[in-house]
Design a protein around this motif. Structure first.
Motif, PDB file in Angstrom:
ATOM      1  N   TYR A 260      -5.166   5.277   2.659  1.00 29.02           N
ATOM      2  CA  TYR A 260      -4.633   6.147   1.600  1.00 29.02           C
ATOM      3  C   TYR A 260      -3.936   5.331   0.524  1.00 29.02           C
ATOM      4  O   TYR A 260      -4.193   5.513  -0.681  1.00 29.02           O
ATOM      5  CB  TYR A 260      -3.660   7.154   2.226  1.00 29.02           C
ATOM      6  CG  TYR A 260      -3.192   8.226   1.269  1.00 29.02           C
ATOM      7  CD1 TYR A 260      -3.855   9.441   1.193  1.00 29.02           C
ATOM      8  CD2 TYR A 260      -2.069   8.020   0.464  1.00 29.02           C
ATOM      9  CE1 TYR A 260      -3.417  10.437   0.328  1.00 29.02           C
ATOM     10  CE2 TYR A 260      -1.632   9.003  -0.411  1.00 29.02           C
ATOM     11  CZ  TYR A 260      -2.309  10.210  -0.471  1.00 29.02           C
ATOM     12  OH  TYR A 260      -1.886  11.193  -1.325  1.00 29.02           O
ATOM     13  N   ILE A 261      -3.023   4.407   0.938  1.00 28.11           N
ATOM     14  CA  ILE A 261      -2.273   3.669  -0.081  1.00 28.11           C
ATOM     15  C   ILE A 261      -3.111   2.564  -0.711  1.00 28.11           C
ATOM     16  O   ILE A 261      -2.713   2.003  -1.745  1.00 28.11           O
ATOM     17  CB  ILE A 261      -0.986   3.079   0.522  1.00 28.11           C
ATOM     18  CG1 ILE A 261      -1.308   2.041   1.601  1.00 28.11           C
ATOM     19  CG2 ILE A 261      -0.094   4.185   1.072  1.00 28.11           C
ATOM     20  CD1 ILE A 261      -0.061   1.396   2.197  1.00 28.11           C
TER      21      ILE A 261
ATOM     22  N   LEU B   2      -4.006   3.519  -4.204  1.00 31.11           N
ATOM     23  CA  LEU B   2      -2.914   3.662  -5.163  1.00 31.11           C
ATOM     24  C   LEU B   2      -2.681   2.338  -5.891  1.00 31.11           C
ATOM     25  O   LEU B   2      -3.019   1.263  -5.375  1.00 31.11           O
ATOM     26  CB  LEU B   2      -1.636   4.099  -4.435  1.00 31.11           C
ATOM     27  CG  LEU B   2      -1.721   5.423  -3.666  1.00 31.11           C
ATOM     28  CD1 LEU B   2      -0.410   5.706  -2.947  1.00 31.11           C
ATOM     29  CD2 LEU B   2      -2.075   6.570  -4.596  1.00 31.11           C
TER      30      LEU B   2
ATOM     31  N   TYR C   6       5.514   4.037  -0.912  1.00 30.16           N
ATOM     32  CA  TYR C   6       4.440   5.033  -0.887  1.00 30.16           C
ATOM     33  C   TYR C   6       4.430   5.836   0.419  1.00 30.16           C
ATOM     34  O   TYR C   6       4.050   7.013   0.414  1.00 30.16           O
ATOM     35  CB  TYR C   6       3.078   4.338  -1.049  1.00 30.16           C
ATOM     36  CG  TYR C   6       2.768   3.909  -2.463  1.00 30.16           C
ATOM     37  CD1 TYR C   6       3.174   4.664  -3.554  1.00 30.16           C
ATOM     38  CD2 TYR C   6       2.042   2.732  -2.706  1.00 30.16           C
ATOM     39  CE1 TYR C   6       2.889   4.274  -4.845  1.00 30.16           C
ATOM     40  CE2 TYR C   6       1.742   2.328  -3.985  1.00 30.16           C
ATOM     41  CZ  TYR C   6       2.165   3.108  -5.055  1.00 30.16           C
ATOM     42  OH  TYR C   6       1.884   2.714  -6.339  1.00 30.16           O
ATOM     43  N   ALA C   7       4.786   5.201   1.506  1.00 38.46           N
ATOM     44  CA  ALA C   7       4.681   5.848   2.815  1.00 38.46           C
ATOM     45  C   ALA C   7       5.999   5.735   3.544  1.00 38.46           C
ATOM     46  O   ALA C   7       6.730   4.732   3.405  1.00 38.46           O
ATOM     47  CB  ALA C   7       3.559   5.221   3.649  1.00 38.46           C
TER      48      ALA C   7
ATOM     49  N   PHE D 122      -0.005  -5.593   2.080  1.00 34.90           N
ATOM     50  CA  PHE D 122       1.069  -4.604   2.032  1.00 34.90           C
ATOM     51  C   PHE D 122       2.270  -5.114   2.824  1.00 34.90           C
ATOM     52  O   PHE D 122       2.129  -5.819   3.837  1.00 34.90           O
ATOM     53  CB  PHE D 122       0.610  -3.262   2.600  1.00 34.90           C
ATOM     54  CG  PHE D 122      -0.534  -2.650   1.850  1.00 34.90           C
ATOM     55  CD1 PHE D 122      -0.463  -2.462   0.474  1.00 34.90           C
ATOM     56  CD2 PHE D 122      -1.699  -2.270   2.500  1.00 34.90           C
ATOM     57  CE1 PHE D 122      -1.519  -1.900  -0.225  1.00 34.90           C
ATOM     58  CE2 PHE D 122      -2.750  -1.710   1.813  1.00 34.90           C
ATOM     59  CZ  PHE D 122      -2.675  -1.529   0.441  1.00 34.90           C
TER      60      PHE D 122
ATOM     61  N   GLU E 208       5.664  -1.173   0.481  1.00 35.26           N
ATOM     62  CA  GLU E 208       4.823   0.031   0.421  1.00 35.26           C
ATOM     63  C   GLU E 208       5.111   0.988   1.585  1.00 35.26           C
ATOM     64  O   GLU E 208       4.916   2.203   1.438  1.00 35.26           O
ATOM     65  CB  GLU E 208       3.350  -0.346   0.438  1.00 35.26           C
ATOM     66  CG  GLU E 208       2.824  -0.963  -0.848  1.00 35.26           C
ATOM     67  CD  GLU E 208       3.106  -2.451  -0.936  1.00 35.26           C
ATOM     68  OE1 GLU E 208       2.782  -3.069  -1.963  1.00 35.26           O
ATOM     69  OE2 GLU E 208       3.672  -3.007   0.040  1.00 35.26           O
TER      70      GLU E 208
ATOM     71  N   CYS F  96       6.910   8.778  -2.906  1.00 36.16           N
ATOM     72  CA  CYS F  96       6.438   8.839  -1.515  1.00 36.16           C
ATOM     73  C   CYS F  96       5.411   9.957  -1.385  1.00 36.16           C
ATOM     74  O   CYS F  96       5.681  11.118  -1.729  1.00 36.16           O
ATOM     75  CB  CYS F  96       7.613   9.082  -0.580  1.00 36.16           C
ATOM     76  SG  CYS F  96       7.154   9.144   1.168  1.00 36.16           S
TER      77      CYS F  96
ATOM     78  N   TYR G  90       3.109   9.926   1.529  1.00 39.92           N
ATOM     79  CA  TYR G  90       2.559   9.902   2.891  1.00 39.92           C
ATOM     80  C   TYR G  90       3.751   9.867   3.859  1.00 39.92           C
ATOM     81  O   TYR G  90       4.532   8.907   3.860  1.00 39.92           O
ATOM     82  CB  TYR G  90       1.665   8.668   3.112  1.00 39.92           C
ATOM     83  CG  TYR G  90       0.560   8.863   4.120  1.00 39.92           C
ATOM     84  CD1 TYR G  90      -0.755   9.046   3.723  1.00 39.92           C
ATOM     85  CD2 TYR G  90       0.823   8.878   5.480  1.00 39.92           C
ATOM     86  CE1 TYR G  90      -1.776   9.223   4.641  1.00 39.92           C
ATOM     87  CE2 TYR G  90      -0.182   9.064   6.412  1.00 39.92           C
ATOM     88  CZ  TYR G  90      -1.493   9.242   5.983  1.00 39.92           C
ATOM     89  OH  TYR G  90      -2.496   9.423   6.897  1.00 39.92           O
TER      90      TYR G  90
ATOM     91  N   GLN H 155      -3.800  13.616  -6.019  1.00 42.23           N
ATOM     92  CA  GLN H 155      -2.967  12.834  -5.121  1.00 42.23           C
ATOM     93  C   GLN H 155      -1.889  13.744  -4.519  1.00 42.23           C
ATOM     94  O   GLN H 155      -0.757  13.808  -4.981  1.00 42.23           O
ATOM     95  CB  GLN H 155      -2.331  11.648  -5.880  1.00 42.23           C
ATOM     96  CG  GLN H 155      -3.305  10.592  -6.330  1.00 42.23           C
ATOM     97  CD  GLN H 155      -3.976   9.897  -5.149  1.00 42.23           C
ATOM     98  OE1 GLN H 155      -3.423   9.839  -4.055  1.00 42.23           O
ATOM     99  NE2 GLN H 155      -5.171   9.375  -5.382  1.00 42.23           N
TER     100      GLN H 155
END
Length: 750
Positions: free
Chosen positions: A387-388, A391, A405-406, A432, A455, A478, A480, A527
């Motif tokens: 998923y990331i 991005l 992001y998560a 990451f 991330e 964020c 996720y 998204q």
């Protein structure tokens, strides 16, 4: 004076009246006698006196008469003497009955002179006619006159007789007699015949098969010497041809086509051969006989997927759920990530990975319910990295300032650090970075790690909420969110911090609560935030969080909710008292049957250190793990156990959830857990990753509240046994009341 007449003669006088005493009684006579002046003459009673006397007699007769013991014995003796006399008279009358019968002139009704006569002067018969003569009968009446006749005994029944009257052959009869003499009579001999039953059940059904022995045509007939083979045209076995005949016919057809049209025939022949090859691979009816592991993905049918889910004990709920993956090649992960998976050493995916990864790759919200030690960490890390990866990278200060992001939430520090170790294996090769925010470490160091722009952030709810309130961490981008061991977080009192953290997430990327949340195409166009929750049970608080923050989640259940894994053998022993349990623990550790590492669970922190000291006195190296230890002490204890420096870990329920210590061969519950959920997670520290393990539990009368659930847990296990003392215990007969806590429900699970 008048002369007195002479008395009449005695013959002419009437009889004298009865005495007065006999008529009215002596008592009344005394009353009615009137004594005059010198006169004693009795006066006749009046009618009133007679009636009064009669009434008194009737009243006396109506009253119960009470007899003493002597009187009762006298009456009984008289009655018995009378019965004996009557019996003696009747016997004499029977012996001399001929005289009384002849006196009345009646015949004896055809009987001999010794028989009874039912005339008026005879006695009433008191028994059967055969016994009235005084003789005991020894046979039928027609044979009683033959005094020297003896009745032969009945014949010995034959063991092989099926019907009465059936006689055996002489040699069979001799064998039966010999067997009866030496072996005794055969009893309870079964007469069941499977062949006869089969013939009896099928004799009325029409048989469409023709056996060779039923063919009545003589083989010496020259007509049948050379049998002609049927020639069929076409392909396939449905018409009655074998695969070899079809293959031969296809090649003949192709050769004829090439010979007829040398220019274009070869191209057409190649197309026909390719079509034939594809037909064989698809198999038609033959493909139904293959197992799902032998089929290609495009040949899998609904029946095959159902068998596949049953083999791995997978159950799913929700709309538009994709089929599980059979291997890593069918997972849909990028090639780069698949190579990392191969390097890490994940040869075959676990059950939760097979079911959860295809769902998560479609941007679906997910609730995963799986047994402990089933590989849940990789199940949510791999879709997160995919998923990331789509991005933009966090390579500018502005993007780093907006946060990760998560976000991965874990209930304990040890579990958060364990997730970080697993995440680095997959995230670092992809470029990451990760950061761990847990209590027990310097918050300044963690703030510096957050400023570097990771991330992925892995945190416990308490410390992460502290960082958010101090403005050290923001979650503006964020998208996720993963909550691991969600029920454990609620048990530890993190419901309010979890809600505050989820409220701090951006609202612009929330999914719509419509059918679009189940559509992969609709979710891929924008998204949207993806939320995943992994739990072992569903308390009310966890269900509230799921309903509030998850949108149309797919629910994946591996195994049975709340049950222990089948690879753990559970043993329970009734031991009352600390000293006896320590002695038994020494016997177990000293037996040499279990290789280190070994985990011993207790309920109280104070007992944790005491038991650890006793284990050291037994000659084993031991470390402790409980809530009063600092973070450095916890990490050092786990590291010492994992690298083999210590043999035994003595811990509270803090180590019962999420702690992964490889190759734990034995778990000892020195104190039984307060509830069956904690017991399940304790014994789940062994038997992980498909390996086998043993869990030994000491229980006493103080554990009455969980004995019923413990007995049910052992009953469901195929490799565990319920001891007699537990099965017969009074508290194990019905379910007791739970001590506090939310009731464990499963309404969201169906």
């Amino acid at each position: 004076m008048n002369a007195i007449p002479p008395p009449p003669p005695s013959d002419a006088l009437p009889p004298p009246p009865p005495p007065l005493e006999e008529e009215i009684g002596p008592a009344l006579v005394k009353k009615i006698v009137k004594k005059g002046w010198g006169s004693t003459r009795k006066q006749p009673p009046s009618a009133e006196d007679i009636l009064k006397a009669k009434r008194e007699r009737e009243a006396d007769a109506a009253k119960p008469k009470y007899l003493n013991k002597a009187q009762r014995e006298k009456i009984a003796l008289e009655k018995r003497q009378k019965e004996v006399d009557d019996a003696r008279k009747k016997k004499e009358a029977v012996l001399n009955g001929g005289d009384s019968g002849g006196s009345n002139g009646n015949s004896s009704r055809g009987h001999n002179s010794g028989s009874l006569d039912y005339g008026p002067s005879s006695a009433i018969p008191t028994g059967p006619r055969a016994m009235r003569s005084g003789e005991i009968p020894t046979g039928p009446s027609s044979m009683r006159g033959q005094r020297n006749h003896d009745m032969p005994p009945p014949p010995i029944p034959k063991a092989n007789d099926k019907r009465p009257g059936k006689r055996l052959a002489p040699e069979n009869e001799e064998a039966a007699l010999t067997r009866h003499r030496y072996m005794g009579a055969e009893q309870n001999q079964s007469t069941f015949s499977a062949k006869k039953k089969r013939r009896r059940t099928t004799e009325k059904k029409f048989n469409f098969e023709w056996n060779d022995e039923e063919d009545t045509s003589p083989d010496y007939n020259p007509i049948y010497q050379q049998r002609a083979e049927a020639n069929f045209f076409g392909r396939g076995r449905l018409g009655g041809f074998t695969e070899e005949i079809a293959e031969m016919g296809t090649h003949k057809f192709v050769d004829a086509m090439i010979a007829a049209d040398p220019e274009n025939g070869r191209e057409r022949a190649t197309a026909i051969l390719e079509m034939e090859r594809r037909r064989k691979e698809e198999g038609g009816r033959a493909a139904l006989d293959k197992h799902w592991s032998e089929k290609k993905l495009e040949h899998m049918r609904e029946r095959d997927w159902r068998i596949f889910k049953e083999d791995f004990n997978i159950s799913t709920k929700g709309g538009s759920i994709p089929n599980p993956m059979r291997n890593w090649g069918e997972s849909g992960l990028p090639d780069k990530l698949l190579r990392i998976v191969e390097q890490v050493g994940y040869n075959e995916p676990s059950a939760v990975q097979r079911a959860a990864i295809p769902i998560a790759l479609q941007a679906r919200d997910l609730i995963g319910v799986a047994v402990t030690g089933s590989g849940k960490t990789a199940a949510f890390l791999l879709p997160l990295l995919v998923y990331i990866s789509a991005l933009p990278p966090l390579d500018t200060p502005n993007r780093k300032a907006d946060g990760p992001y998560a976000l991965i939430l874990a209930p304990t520090r040890e579990l958060a650090q364990q997730i970080e170790v697993e995440a680095i294996k997959f995230a670092a090769p992809l470029g990451f970075s990760t950061a761990v925010i847990v209590g027990g470490h310097s918050i300044e160091q963690q703030a510096h790690a957050l400023s570097a722009g990771p991330e992925i952030v892995i945190a416990t709810p308490g410390r992460l909420l502290d960082c958010i309130e101090r403005r050290l961490c923001v979650l503006s981008q964020c998208c996720y969110v993963i909550m691991d061991e969600a029920d454990r977080m609620i048990d530890l009192g993190f419901e309010e911090p979890v809600n505050k953290i989820l409220e701090a997430l951006p609202v612009g990327n929330e999914k719509p609560d419509t059918d679009d949340a189940e559509d992969p195409l609709a979710m891929s166009r924008g998204q949207y935030r993806q939320t995943m929750m992994y739990t072992a049970t569903m308390p009310t608080a966890v269900e509230r969080i799921a309903r509030k923050y998850l949108r149309r989640p797919a629910i994946v259940t591996i195994g049975n909710v709340g049950e222990a894994v089948e690879t753990v053998e559970q043993r329970v022993e009734h031991i009352q008292g600390e000293d006896k349990r320590k002695k038994r623990l020494q016997e177990i550790l000293g037996s040499g049957d279990f290789a280190p590492p070994i985990i011993v669970f207790v309920n109280i922190k104070r007992n944790c250190d005491a038991v650890a000291r006793d284990v050291k006195h037994m000659g084993f190296s031991a470390v402790t793990l409980h809530g009063s230890k600092t973070q450095e002490q916890r990490e050092a204890a786990l590291a010492s156990l994992r690298n083999g420096q210590s043999n035994v870990l003595v811990a509270t329920d803090l180590a019962g959830r999420g702690i992964d210590v490889p190759d734990v061969s034995l778990v000892v519950n020195f104190n039984m857990a307060n509830n069956i959920e904690s017991y399940t997670h304790r014994i789940g520290r062994t038997g992980r990753a498909g390996k086998s393990g043993v869990a030994i539990t000491f229980w006493g009368n103080e554990d009455a509240d969980v004995l019923y659930d413990l007995k049910q847990m052992l009953t469901k296990s195929s490799i565990s046994k319920v001891p007699d003392d537990l099965r017969k215990h009074e508290a194990a007969q019905q379910k007791g009341k739970k001590k506090g806590g939310d009731s464990k429900g499963a309404s969201i699970l169906g």
